[in-house]
Design an enzyme around this catalytic site. Structure first.
Site, PDB file in Angstrom:
ATOM      1  N   GLN A 131      87.934  47.657  83.764  1.00  0.00           N
ATOM      2  CA  GLN A 131      89.128  46.947  84.220  1.00  0.00           C
ATOM      3  C   GLN A 131      89.482  47.346  85.644  1.00  0.00           C
ATOM      4  O   GLN A 131      89.869  48.492  85.879  1.00  0.00           O
ATOM      5  CB  GLN A 131      90.285  47.297  83.276  1.00  0.00           C
ATOM      6  CG  GLN A 131      91.618  46.716  83.663  1.00  0.00           C
ATOM      7  CD  GLN A 131      92.667  46.939  82.578  1.00  0.00           C
ATOM      8  OE1 GLN A 131      92.560  47.874  81.780  1.00  0.00           O
ATOM      9  NE2 GLN A 131      93.677  46.089  82.537  1.00  0.00           N
ATOM     10  N   GLY A 132      89.358  46.437  86.579  1.00  0.00           N
ATOM     11  CA  GLY A 132      89.637  46.743  87.981  1.00  0.00           C
ATOM     12  C   GLY A 132      90.970  46.191  88.429  1.00  0.00           C
ATOM     13  O   GLY A 132      91.025  45.223  89.199  1.00  0.00           O
ATOM     14  N   TYR A 133      92.031  46.800  87.956  1.00  0.00           N
ATOM     15  CA  TYR A 133      93.378  46.393  88.365  1.00  0.00           C
ATOM     16  C   TYR A 133      93.924  47.325  89.444  1.00  0.00           C
ATOM     17  O   TYR A 133      94.176  46.919  90.565  1.00  0.00           O
ATOM     18  CB  TYR A 133      94.341  46.432  87.161  1.00  0.00           C
ATOM     19  CG  TYR A 133      94.319  45.223  86.243  1.00  0.00           C
ATOM     20  CD1 TYR A 133      93.224  44.377  86.153  1.00  0.00           C
ATOM     21  CD2 TYR A 133      95.421  44.943  85.438  1.00  0.00           C
ATOM     22  CE1 TYR A 133      93.230  43.288  85.283  1.00  0.00           C
ATOM     23  CE2 TYR A 133      95.437  43.852  84.572  1.00  0.00           C
ATOM     24  CZ  TYR A 133      94.345  43.033  84.495  1.00  0.00           C
ATOM     25  OH  TYR A 133      94.363  41.973  83.634  1.00  0.00           O
ATOM     26  N   SER A 134      94.115  48.606  89.073  1.00  0.00           N
ATOM     27  CA  SER A 134      94.856  49.532  89.937  1.00  0.00           C
ATOM     28  C   SER A 134      94.133  49.815  91.251  1.00  0.00           C
ATOM     29  O   SER A 134      92.910  49.867  91.310  1.00  0.00           O
ATOM     30  CB  SER A 134      95.076  50.863  89.223  1.00  0.00           C
ATOM     31  OG  SER A 134      95.664  50.670  87.977  1.00  0.00           O
ATOM     32  N   SER A 168      88.460  53.132  84.367  1.00  0.00           N
ATOM     33  CA  SER A 168      87.854  53.857  83.248  1.00  0.00           C
ATOM     34  C   SER A 168      86.467  53.311  82.955  1.00  0.00           C
ATOM     35  O   SER A 168      86.265  52.093  82.916  1.00  0.00           O
ATOM     36  CB  SER A 168      88.707  53.711  81.983  1.00  0.00           C
ATOM     37  OG  SER A 168      89.989  54.219  82.200  1.00  0.00           O
ATOM     38  N   GLU A 251      96.340  43.696  74.888  1.00  0.00           N
ATOM     39  CA  GLU A 251      96.357  45.124  74.570  1.00  0.00           C
ATOM     40  C   GLU A 251      97.336  45.419  73.452  1.00  0.00           C
ATOM     41  O   GLU A 251      97.257  46.433  72.798  1.00  0.00           O
ATOM     42  CB  GLU A 251      96.738  45.947  75.810  1.00  0.00           C
ATOM     43  CG  GLU A 251      95.566  46.172  76.718  1.00  0.00           C
ATOM     44  CD  GLU A 251      95.885  47.124  77.865  1.00  0.00           C
ATOM     45  OE1 GLU A 251      95.187  48.128  77.990  1.00  0.00           O
ATOM     46  OE2 GLU A 251      96.817  46.840  78.640  1.00  0.00           O
ATOM     47  N   ASN A 376     105.777  54.502  81.035  1.00  0.00           N
ATOM     48  CA  ASN A 376     106.959  54.382  80.168  1.00  0.00           C
ATOM     49  C   ASN A 376     108.179  53.858  80.930  1.00  0.00           C
ATOM     50  O   ASN A 376     108.986  53.122  80.380  1.00  0.00           O
ATOM     51  CB  ASN A 376     107.296  55.747  79.547  1.00  0.00           C
ATOM     52  CG  ASN A 376     106.483  56.001  78.292  1.00  0.00           C
ATOM     53  OD1 ASN A 376     105.491  55.313  78.035  1.00  0.00           O
ATOM     54  ND2 ASN A 376     106.900  56.976  77.509  1.00  0.00           N
TER      55      ASN A 376
HETATM   56  C1  LIG Z   1      93.594  57.875  81.906  1.00  0.00           C
HETATM   57  C2  LIG Z   1      93.873  56.678  82.740  1.00  0.00           C
HETATM   58  C3  LIG Z   1      93.032  55.583  82.662  1.00  0.00           C
HETATM   59  C4  LIG Z   1      93.265  54.466  83.453  1.00  0.00           C
HETATM   60  N1  LIG Z   1      92.382  53.412  83.384  1.00  0.00           N
HETATM   61  C5  LIG Z   1      92.556  52.345  84.211  1.00  0.00           C
HETATM   62  C6  LIG Z   1      91.597  51.275  84.247  1.00  0.00           C
HETATM   63  O1  LIG Z   1      90.603  51.311  83.518  1.00  0.00           O
HETATM   64  N2  LIG Z   1      91.778  50.263  85.095  1.00  0.00           N
HETATM   65  C7  LIG Z   1      92.889  50.190  85.920  1.00  0.00           C
HETATM   66  O2  LIG Z   1      93.021  49.220  86.642  1.00  0.00           O
HETATM   67  N3  LIG Z   1      93.817  51.181  85.929  1.00  0.00           N
HETATM   68  C8  LIG Z   1      93.673  52.264  85.094  1.00  0.00           C
HETATM   69  N4  LIG Z   1      94.597  53.302  85.110  1.00  0.00           N
HETATM   70  C9  LIG Z   1      95.685  53.247  86.085  1.00  0.00           C
HETATM   71  C10 LIG Z   1      97.085  53.063  85.516  1.00  0.00           C
HETATM   72  O3  LIG Z   1      97.270  51.762  85.093  1.00  0.00           O
HETATM   73  C11 LIG Z   1      98.096  53.501  86.595  1.00  0.00           C
HETATM   74  O4  LIG Z   1      97.971  54.895  86.718  1.00  0.00           O
HETATM   75  C12 LIG Z   1      99.505  53.168  86.237  1.00  0.00           C
HETATM   76  O5  LIG Z   1      99.715  51.800  86.299  1.00  0.00           O
HETATM   77  C13 LIG Z   1     100.520  53.881  87.146  1.00  0.00           C
HETATM   78  O6  LIG Z   1     100.223  53.689  88.480  1.00  0.00           O
HETATM   79  P1  LIG Z   1     100.128  54.924  89.490  1.00  0.00           P
HETATM   80  O7  LIG Z   1      99.222  55.900  88.920  1.00  0.00           O
HETATM   81  O8  LIG Z   1      99.852  54.399  90.834  1.00  0.00           O
HETATM   82  O9  LIG Z   1     101.585  55.576  89.470  1.00  0.00           O
HETATM   83  P2  LIG Z   1     102.833  55.069  90.312  1.00  0.00           P
HETATM   84  O10 LIG Z   1     103.002  53.626  90.145  1.00  0.00           O
HETATM   85  O11 LIG Z   1     102.754  55.632  91.662  1.00  0.00           O
HETATM   86  O12 LIG Z   1     104.022  55.766  89.510  1.00  0.00           O
HETATM   87  C14 LIG Z   1     104.456  57.094  89.758  1.00  0.00           C
HETATM   88  C15 LIG Z   1     105.751  57.299  89.012  1.00  0.00           C
HETATM   89  O13 LIG Z   1     106.749  56.406  89.520  1.00  0.00           O
HETATM   90  C16 LIG Z   1     107.317  55.657  88.464  1.00  0.00           C
HETATM   91  N5  LIG Z   1     107.695  54.323  88.927  1.00  0.00           N
HETATM   92  C17 LIG Z   1     106.976  53.496  89.724  1.00  0.00           C
HETATM   93  N6  LIG Z   1     107.654  52.343  89.908  1.00  0.00           N
HETATM   94  C18 LIG Z   1     108.805  52.445  89.202  1.00  0.00           C
HETATM   95  C19 LIG Z   1     109.913  51.569  88.981  1.00  0.00           C
HETATM   96  N7  LIG Z   1     109.978  50.355  89.519  1.00  0.00           N
HETATM   97  N8  LIG Z   1     110.920  52.006  88.192  1.00  0.00           N
HETATM   98  C20 LIG Z   1     110.874  53.235  87.638  1.00  0.00           C
HETATM   99  N9  LIG Z   1     109.857  54.098  87.813  1.00  0.00           N
HETATM  100  C21 LIG Z   1     108.837  53.700  88.584  1.00  0.00           C
HETATM  101  C22 LIG Z   1     106.234  55.600  87.423  1.00  0.00           C
HETATM  102  O14 LIG Z   1     106.758  55.336  86.157  1.00  0.00           O
HETATM  103  C23 LIG Z   1     105.622  56.976  87.536  1.00  0.00           C
HETATM  104  O15 LIG Z   1     106.380  57.885  86.807  1.00  0.00           O
HETATM  105  C24 LIG Z   1      94.374  54.422  84.329  1.00  0.00           C
HETATM  106  C25 LIG Z   1      95.230  55.533  84.398  1.00  0.00           C
HETATM  107  C26 LIG Z   1      94.997  56.651  83.628  1.00  0.00           C
HETATM  108  C27 LIG Z   1      95.926  57.821  83.741  1.00  0.00           C
END
Ligand SMILES: Cc1cc2nc3c(=O)[nH]c(=O)nc-3n(C[C@H](O)[C@H](O)[C@H](O)COP(=O)(O)OP(=O)(O)OC[C@H]3O[C@@H](n4cnc5c(N)ncnc54)[C@H](O)[C@@H]3O)c2cc1C
Lengths: 399, 351
Positions: A131-134, A168, A251, A376
């Protein structure tokens, strides 16, 4: 409401149970109960073989409609399938992203050609997906993706350039679904496309990221004019966000059932250890065990209700929104419980160097449950704004 | 009643802070993790700063500082996730050896030897390979063991900077037996739990600081994530827990030399409060870091894993909770007016 399994259902139970007993043995014995969340790096080759075995038996895509090659099982029988799979110690599925996300997405949004091209390969366990989202700048703010997709008329292909992160299992995958910007002047959720990109090509560079657990399930993926065919875009340019969000909805679907059965196995293991090492005589541990059990049942009923379908007032759609928040929090607490049950032994790894026990991996992996797939905090915002209709948080435009 | 520290104590803390934050940086820690060694090259400097003999009397070449002051030192060690076994050597072994009139106390203060501890509460000895001797406590014996004579099995900790081993067989010199040994073992446990609580406070503060810095720097939706109330509240909650745990730990330190049951109760409370603050902060810190919080590359994991390890050390939460609840329900603990500082929480005369 009919809360029981029929005779047919029980006969079905018998058939999957005996198939598993017969097949999940011999060379597959050692992968029983392995390869689940936090353990996905283990026995990959064996689990890939297992995927073929399942496919041969017709046990992949059991919930997919028959016209797309699935078994088209009823909800009841899907429940039974997952129950028996977990009971037998069925290993974590290497094909889970394809089966749980790509397949349903293509069935909902893909063209007939795309369906014919990809679905059989997923069912056969032959092509694995990631999954290439982030991206580094697009986590919670997913609509901020910068990866670009440019259509190259000469080669009649899309060229993808940009960086994905936390992808992942990219290193094991044949394909990646990628959200990328088709309109370079667009911002936010507009102007995005949804692409199906082959991973084995010079324009794709995969670099593992080491996780808390010491292993590397996720990666950085660099796309440098990585190509995919003209028909590897799902929907039209500009439809990317709609498809991406639709996929996230899956999901919360049937895949939750299988997940809960894994949870049940973890729970059983923790209870067994608590009984063995005496932790179960501690009243607070006992109560937390009871609480964990209650949470498991709640998730189960909630999923089954969701899967039974909406009664038309939209209440189910709202109840589905709570699911990710609920299970991730429950699972994180289960991880904490596991460590408290182990007491001082919780600190000791299985073998050197840094080979964690399954429960230690569980504890660590559950730290991530509350982050991936929407943190969350983001889930709570969604519940408050979409289910309860509260005013939206001030969201400055991204630049 | 006075919850403040003396100028001397605070100056020592500041000195320790400046030194440790300069020397034991996350880069240093990562280097140690990569090389897989317990490099205690910094120990002579710790000795020179007086930390090894912090609790050893002046007459034996130590600083003769108080247990309360040592809590401050443990906090600083926790703040940098220091791998050296400072609590073991300087917080437990040295003062108990001094109380036994053993020469070993002076030798520790002089940096000539390092004495680690082994105790029934902890199945493993930390950094065994780097010690010269082990002070082993059991219910009826206190022994001093030369590290060279020990047969051990090593195990891996989830904290890559803790190196654990189990003592199989050893030649020992007996320092105390019978009731005296039991008392010493109990006192070692109090010291261990108390100073571990101190380390946990420091680790907690460090994780909050890291998360605060990240929340200011990391942008999503065009603003620093610290803008979002959900993020703010996580950190505010963690900070509140930390600040509420501090006086509990300080009070326990001030109680250490007095009545044993009173001290035991105060230390139990301290360990619980500090461990709760630390586990809560670790959870919040990872959450606030998002995906980066789940990596080996970010420094955070070293701190959360130390917390994880220390929570089980010198009695886990349930061990200490059991003591507190039985004191309330089956013991003689009185609560209410005039009991706040009473010995054992016992009303006067009931001792
Ligand atoms: C084990 C693991 C597997 C993953 N696998 C994949 C994958 O296969 N493909 C993929 O695309 N992605 C994947 N991800 C990425 C995951 O979807 C992102 O980590 C997630 O969406 C959070 O983004 P970030 O890490 O940039 O954190 P950030 O967005 O930078 O968040 C940091 C903190 O700020 C808070 N925050 C941010 N915005 C707000 C808001 N508007 N209001 C309140 N709080 C806020 C968040 O809740 C968090 O606590 C994976 C992540 C993990 C940990």
């Amino acid at each position: 409401m009919r809360l029981a399994f029929s005779k047919d259902d029980e006969a079905f139970r018998e058939s999957i149970a005996s198939w598993l007993a017969e097949n999940l043995s011999g060379k597959f014995e050692k992968i029983r109960f392995r390869g689940g969340p936090g353990d996905e790096h283990m026995y990959f080759d064996e689990r890939r073989d297992w995927e073929y075995r399942l496919a041969d038996g017709g046990w992949t895509g059991v919930g997919w409609p028959k016209e797309h090659g699935g078994r088209g099982l009823s909800i009841e029988q899907q429940v039974i399938y997952h129950e028996e799979y977990a009971r037998a110690g069925g290993p974590g599925r290497v094909g889970h992203i394809g089966e749980g996300l790509t397949g349903p997405m293509l069935i909902a949004f893909g063209s007939a050609e795309q369906q014919q091209r990809f679905l059989p390969q997923i069912l056969a366990g032959k092509e694995l997906w990631c999954q290439g989202y982030s991206e580094p700048g697009a986590g919670s703010d997913l609509a901020n993706v910068r990866t670009k997709a440019v259509f190259d008329r000469d080669s009649d292909r899309w060229l993808i350039t940009g960086q994905k992160i936390w992808t992942s299992l990219a290193q094991e995958s044949d394909w990646c679904f990628v959200i990328a910007r088709t309109d370079p002047n667009s911002r936010g959720s507009r102007g995005l496309g949804f692409f199906l990109v082959p991973m084995d090509q010079p324009g794709v560079d995969i670099r593992p990221i080491r996780q808390l657990t010491g292993t590397s399930e996720f990666n950085e993926v660099f796309f440098d004019a990585a190509a995919c065919d003209a028909d590897c875009i799902v929907g039209e340019p500009g439809d990317g966000w709609k498809v991406a969000m639709g996929l996230l909805g899956f999901e919360r679907g049937v895949s939750t059932l299988g997940q809960q059965m894994l949870f049940q196995n973890e729970f059983n293991e923790i209870v067994a250890i608590a009984e063995e090492n005496g932790a179960a005589s501690d009243p607070t541990i006992r109560q937390r065990i009871a609480d964990a059990h209650i949470g498991l049942r709640i998730m189960r009923y909630n999923s089954m209700r969701t899967l039974s379908g909406d009664v038309g007032d939209g209440s189910l759609e709202k109840s589905a929104m709570i699911y990710k928040l609920y299970w991730s929090t429950w699972h994180r607490n289960l991880g904490n419980l596991a460590m408290d049950v182990l007491g001082p032994e919780a600190e000791i790894a299985e073998t050197a160097p840094y080979d964690l026990t399954r429960l230690q991996s569980l504890f660590l992996f559950t730290r991530a449950d509350t982050i991936y797939g929407g943190t969350n905090q983001i889930q709570r915002n969604i519940i408050a704004e979409r289910a309860l209709g509260l005013p939206r948080e001030p969201r400055p435009a991204t630049d | 009643m006075d919850f403040t520290f003396t100028t001397d104590e605070l100056e020592l803390r500041d000195g320790a802070r400046e030194y440790l934050r300069g020397r034991c940086t996350p880069e240093t820690l990562r280097g140690l993790v990569e090389s897989g060694t317990a490099d205690l090259a910094g120990w002579p400097e710790l000795v020179e700063m007086g930390f090894a003999g912090f609790l050893v009397p002046d007459s034996a070449g130590g600083l003769g500082m108080s247990d309360t002051a040592f809590v401050l030192l443990a906090e600083e060690a926790g703040y940098v996730a220091m791998p050296e076994p400072l609590v073991d050597v300087a917080g437990i072994a040295a003062p108990l050896l001094a109380a036994l009139d053993s020469d070993a106390a002076a030798q520790i203060a002089a940096g000539a030897i390092r004495v680690l501890t082994s105790h029934p509460l902890n199945p493993y000895v930390n950094q065994l390979g780097t010690g010269d001797q082990v002070l082993r406590f059991s219910d009826d014996k206190v022994e001093l063991i030369a590290a060279a004579d020990i047969e051990t099995t090593t195990v891996d900790s989830i904290d890559p900077l803790r190196q654990l081993a189990h003592i199989e067989t050893a030649e020992t010199a007996i320092l105390a037996e019978g009731v005296e040994a039991g008392t010493l073992a109990a006192r070692a446990a109090l010291r261990g739990a108390l100073f571990t609580a101190g380390e946990l406070l420091g680790l907690t503060a460090a994780m909050i600081d890291m998360s605060r810095a990240y929340a200011v720097e990391r942008k999503q939706f065009g603003v620093a994530i610290g803008t979002f109330q959900a993020v703010k509240h996580h950190l505010a909650t963690a900070f509140t827990r930390l600040e509420f745990a501090r006086p509990v730990v300080y009070r326990a330190a001030a109680t250490l030399d007095g009545d044993e049951r009173r001290a035991r109760l105060a230390v139990a409370h301290a360990k619980i409060a500090a461990a709760d603050a630390a586990t809560g902060a670790a959870e919040a810190a990872i959450q606030v870091h998002g995906g980066i919080g789940y990596t080996f590359e970010a420094d955070l994991h070293l701190f959360m894993k130390r917390v994880w390890a220390l929570c089980g050390l010198w009695g886990d939460r349930h061990h200490h909770m059991r003591f507190v609840d039985s004191e309330i329900l089956h013991g003689h603990l009185q609560t209410g007016p005039a009991t706040t500082f009473a010995a054992n929480g016992l009303a006067s005369g009931q001792h």
